[in-house]
Design an enzyme around this catalytic site. Structure first.
Site, PDB file in Angstrom:
ATOM      1  N   PRO A 104      39.866  40.661  41.933  1.00  0.00           N
ATOM      2  CA  PRO A 104      38.461  40.423  42.266  1.00  0.00           C
ATOM      3  C   PRO A 104      37.593  41.607  41.835  1.00  0.00           C
ATOM      4  CG  PRO A 104      39.887  39.993  44.153  1.00  0.00           C
ATOM      5  CD  PRO A 104      40.727  40.660  43.122  1.00  0.00           C
ATOM      6  N   GLU A 105      36.396  41.300  41.359  1.00  0.00           N
ATOM      7  CA  GLU A 105      35.482  42.355  40.933  1.00  0.00           C
ATOM      8  C   GLU A 105      34.418  42.579  42.006  1.00  0.00           C
ATOM      9  OE1 GLU A 105      34.386  41.961  36.766  1.00  0.00           O
ATOM     10  OE2 GLU A 105      36.300  41.002  36.316  1.00  0.00           O
ATOM     11  N   LYS A 161      35.008  47.962  44.436  1.00  0.00           N
ATOM     12  CA  LYS A 161      36.043  46.975  44.727  1.00  0.00           C
ATOM     13  C   LYS A 161      36.782  47.267  46.030  1.00  0.00           C
ATOM     14  CE  LYS A 161      36.921  46.127  39.810  1.00  0.00           C
ATOM     15  NZ  LYS A 161      37.952  46.052  38.751  1.00  0.00           N
ATOM     16  N   GLN A 207      43.517  45.265  44.943  1.00  0.00           N
ATOM     17  CA  GLN A 207      44.271  45.411  43.696  1.00  0.00           C
ATOM     18  C   GLN A 207      44.475  44.016  43.083  1.00  0.00           C
ATOM     19  OE1 GLN A 207      44.534  48.289  42.458  1.00  0.00           O
ATOM     20  NE2 GLN A 207      44.560  49.751  44.142  1.00  0.00           N
ATOM     21  N   ARG A 227      34.924  59.241  43.813  1.00  0.00           N
ATOM     22  CA  ARG A 227      34.783  59.261  42.354  1.00  0.00           C
ATOM     23  C   ARG A 227      34.027  58.052  41.814  1.00  0.00           C
ATOM     24  NH1 ARG A 227      40.381  60.818  42.470  1.00  0.00           N
ATOM     25  NH2 ARG A 227      40.948  58.767  41.681  1.00  0.00           N
ATOM     26  N   ASN A 277      37.062  42.937  34.300  1.00  0.00           N
ATOM     27  CA  ASN A 277      37.224  42.377  32.966  1.00  0.00           C
ATOM     28  C   ASN A 277      36.161  41.352  32.589  1.00  0.00           C
ATOM     29  OD1 ASN A 277      38.866  42.917  30.789  1.00  0.00           O
ATOM     30  ND2 ASN A 277      40.030  41.027  31.034  1.00  0.00           N
ATOM     31  N   ARG A 286      43.080  45.208  27.805  1.00  0.00           N
ATOM     32  CA  ARG A 286      42.685  43.992  28.528  1.00  0.00           C
ATOM     33  C   ARG A 286      41.990  43.046  27.562  1.00  0.00           C
ATOM     34  NH1 ARG A 286      41.597  45.118  33.913  1.00  0.00           N
ATOM     35  NH2 ARG A 286      41.501  42.854  34.205  1.00  0.00           N
TER      36      ARG A 286
END
Length: 275
Positions: free
Chosen positions: A2-3, A53, A70, A126, A170, A263
């Site tokens: 999942p984004e 995410k 993940q 980060r 992606n 990808r």
């Protein structure tokens, strides 16, 4: 995986059913966290929110459960008086209120920390700007994109790094590059001021559109027109992602599939010529 838009929508839904309610039951399916469940039982869930995410569940004692789906993590919600749907997935985390059960299966990353530790967390600290945060502006994003540390990096790989822009994965990468008319091999340092502005604008537009529509990145009128023609969701959801061989929505050139930074990516070489 999942984004950002999917995680933010999931956080919104969990917040609606959990926030302001005491947790009558808490469970951790991770041995190192299991002893912490008793201390959270009876605490009120204050909010559930997302950063990129990552999904965060905050309790009224200033403790936060950090989770990251993940590839395999899945949330399920059901009524408290009903068993969850059968699954072979491993239950990793559950919060139950008087009315609902929120269950997280198969997530590989799960931690408990204080709110004060969030800004020092190795992943959260980060993260780059999050397009779904309303305080993220086009001007701020454009200045960030043009920072010297990113200048020589190729956008095809850079857009997948959460330290560049949070929440992009992606499908968003391909849709953003198409919307910005940029080939994945372009680097931020090679972009003109106008191209940088366009990239920043498209990052915000496409990511927010996906959040608002439940995953549709194609412009609303165009998606509605294709849906009315009877096309399945996979055909009207995106402009290029997953549509290799179909005509480009701008110029009708066949969309190409390529491997970029390990990808799959999709692009129109007529609209997105390489540098």
């Amino acid at each position: 995986m999942p984004e950002g838009p999917e995680i933010r929508r999931q956080a919104d839904r969990l917040h609606r059913i959990l926030a302001g309610k005491p947790a009558v039951h808490v469970f951790f399916g991770v041995s190192r966290l299991a002893p912490l469940a008793d201390g959270l039982r009876g605490r009120t869930v204050e909010r559930v929110w997302a950063r990129g995410k990552a999904l965060l569940t905050g309790f009224d004692d200033a403790r936060v459960v950090y989770s990251h789906n993940q590839l395999y993590g899945r949330w399920r919600i059901c009524r408290a008086d009903r068993p969850p749907p059968p699954t072979r997935r491993q239950l990793r985390f559950e919060v139950r209120t008087d009315t609902h059960r929120a269950l997280l299966y198969s997530a590989s990353t799960l931690e408990v920390m204080s709110e004060g530790e969030l800004d020092h967390h190795p992943f959260l600290s980060r993260l780059g700007p999050d397009p779904l945060d309303r305080e993220t502006t086009e001007h701020q994003l454009r200045r960030w994109i043009r920072e010297s540390r990113f200048a020589r990096r190729r956008l095809g790989g850079l857009l997948l790094e959460q330290g560049f822009v949070a929440g992009i994965g992606n499908y968003l990468r391909s849709e953003i590059l198409f919307g910005a008319r940029l080939h994945p091999d372009w680097s931020p340092g090679d972009l003109s001021a106008a191209e940088s502005r366009r990239l920043a604008r498209v990052v915000l537009e496409v990511t927010r559109r996906s959040y608002e529509t439940g995953g549709i990145t194609r412009p609303a009128r165009e998606a509605a027109r294709l849906k009315a023609q009877g096309l399945p969701r996979r055909r009207y959801r995106h402009q290029v992602f997953g549509l290799a061989g179909h005509p480009c929505p701008r110029c009708a050139t066949p969309i190409q599939k390529a491997e970029v930074a390990g990808r799959r990516a999709y692009l129109c070489l007529a609209c997105q010529p390489p540098p």
